[in-house]
Design a protein around this motif. Sequence first.
Motif, mmCIF file in Angstrom:
data_model
loop_
_atom_site.group_PDB
_atom_site.id
_atom_site.type_symbol
_atom_site.label_atom_id
_atom_site.label_comp_id
_atom_site.label_asym_id
_atom_site.label_seq_id
_atom_site.Cartn_x
_atom_site.Cartn_y
_atom_site.Cartn_z
ATOM 1 N N LYS A 489 5.809 15.953 5.996
ATOM 2 C CA LYS A 489 6.032 14.839 6.707
ATOM 3 C C LYS A 489 5.137 15.042 7.637
ATOM 4 N N SER A 492 1.385 10.244 10.195
ATOM 5 C CA SER A 492 0.812 9.198 9.506
ATOM 6 C C SER A 492 1.359 8.914 8.047
ATOM 7 N N GLY A 493 2.193 9.809 7.726
ATOM 8 C CA GLY A 493 2.734 9.709 6.336
ATOM 9 C C GLY A 493 3.162 11.161 5.719
ATOM 10 N N VAL A 494 3.108 10.941 4.343
ATOM 11 C CA VAL A 494 3.368 12.319 3.858
ATOM 12 C C VAL A 494 2.330 13.001 2.934
ATOM 13 N N ASP A 528 4.391 5.296 -8.964
ATOM 14 C CA ASP A 528 5.674 4.983 -8.303
ATOM 15 C C ASP A 528 7.045 4.566 -9.192
ATOM 16 N N ASP A 565 -1.964 11.807 -0.053
ATOM 17 C CA ASP A 565 -1.103 11.296 0.993
ATOM 18 C C ASP A 565 -0.579 10.143 0.554
ATOM 19 N N LEU A 566 0.744 9.843 0.817
ATOM 20 C CA LEU A 566 1.699 8.995 0.362
ATOM 21 C C LEU A 566 2.815 8.380 1.350
ATOM 22 N N GLN A 567 3.370 7.620 1.078
ATOM 23 C CA GLN A 567 4.366 6.968 2.025
ATOM 24 C C GLN A 567 5.745 7.651 1.353
ATOM 25 N N PRO A 568 6.708 7.566 2.309
ATOM 26 C CA PRO A 568 8.181 7.934 1.608
ATOM 27 C C PRO A 568 8.444 7.166 0.506
ATOM 28 N N ARG A 596 12.909 9.005 3.611
ATOM 29 C CA ARG A 596 12.427 8.173 4.974
ATOM 30 C C ARG A 596 12.733 8.931 6.073
#
Length: 596
Positions: A489, A492-494, A528, A565-568, A596
Amino acid sequence: MVTVPPGWPSRNLSRAAWFTLATGIFSFAALPVASAQAPAATPQPPPADTSQNAPKPDAKAPNDEIVAHDSPATFKVRVNLVLVRVVVRDSNGKVVTNLKKEDFQLADNRKPQVISSFSVETAASHVAAAKTDSPESTSEGTPVKPLELPQRFVALYFDDLHLSTQDVMVSRQAATKLFNTMQAGDRFAIASTSGQVQQDFTADRGKLDDALNRVLPRLSSQGSPTDCPPMTNYEAYEILDAHDPTATQMAIQDVQACIPDADPKTALNMAEAAAQRELNFEESQLQITYQNLEALIRRMSALPGQRIIVMMSPGFFVTPAMHWSGEIIDRATKANIVLNTIDARGLYVSSVYDASNSAPESPIKTRFMLEEETIQDEVLGELADGTGGLFIHNRNDIDQGLLQAAAEPEVSYLLGFAPQNLKLDGNYHNLKVTLTIKQKWTLQARHGYFAPRGESNPEVAAKEEIQQAVFSQEELHELPVECQTQFFKGASGVHLSVVAHVETKDLKFRKAEERNLNKLTVTTAIFDENGNMLTGKQTVLELQLKEATLERVNRTGLSVKSSFDLQPGSFLVRIVVRDSEGAQMGATNRGVVIPR
């Protein structure tokens, strides 16, 4: 203008353009370089430099033995394995669960085939394959729970252009009962033939209920009994296309009944004009119906797992001139999508015998009404039969029929065969699966497949193989592949790192100038929790190994690292590997949950 769901492709896109649009990442011809890592005991080049001052991806020193680049590889066409999923039910409709390979026979264009692969598939086996094998961890050491991945994608396709108000109410009630049975691995979508209702695949019950409430009858007929003359689509076809003099004379009499002073010529002109208007109008409605169904099939072809469309319709009459069912069946079959159909009229009683309606005075008119009502659901049977689906009709328990149409069978049998002397001409092949045992059981299976067009362009055929494997959740074990993931983490994201490890001891190499040559194409795709492909990378490893290096590589295997690069959220990592010399493939899944 045809309405398609937001973000869904139009029917004019080419297959390649659609694939790029649907995935949002790449075409398979040229992809970003991923970090390729050779085993520790093997000399390896530095990771590819993607800066502006870096050398070209395919530039390499003469002594390099393993090079990662994004240049197109030259592939050989593999032996085409055709997979046929079979569900067997006894006389009571119960799934038969204890069959073996020798219980099945398979014919391709009436020629018996050798069943080379056989497996018994259950819902539990799919879920187990999709879960993580061991806990992942963040940079802080936080454990990550295994992920329940979507296994079943069901799209309810409501024919609101032909459904009556009563049909809509019954169909909506059945859909509500279906949603009440939703499991963690289920994703549902709602679409309509008019395009007025579109809900993409989701597990959100609120969104599904909202879309369902917006399904309303939008009856396509522009005519009414008060028209002069009254005209149905079937009557119009009989007049203009079939040139039936009885239908023409009936229409003339209808004109003269509402305009007593109309002479025969005027009455004929009015009848033919009304027939032409009806045919033109119905053709435009059917174009919308089929084009929106085609858009739905295109959308679902980019989903992993089991894919089912359930069309709820009272049926409709389709003239030979506007018969697009074959194209729909072709697209669904190529995408491995089953199309089940339900006659929403239930146990149907003709309106001719409905006491609430006044029966037509003319016996000829009665005959035409009965003929039209009898044949209008034939298209539903054709769509289901052509894709190996179910046609549910002549029953009032629509809710139970929908549960059956949307359900994953308890047990299915996956038969695989390599067609003998297959011509790579793109032609359709009829399949027939039978049982060797003498039981009066019913079999549900696909009815055919399309031969690939790969003889003149094996590279394209190989890329299509990879594409099909990416959008499947089936594990492939010709090349043993393992997947490891780790995420970190940041502000800016994961940052997710995915390492694909490939065992090479079973690879076939081509000898040239004391080197062992092969190319490995490693594709990593991220989906996803609703089965949508978010991103992906593809790396080509060009292997030119000396004997000593090959020996070490066979002991340790090869690893390829990709970063995203991903989001939770919850994700499915899908890795597909293919080699150029033996045309062998391996594929594996990995679930990742990023809290998150």
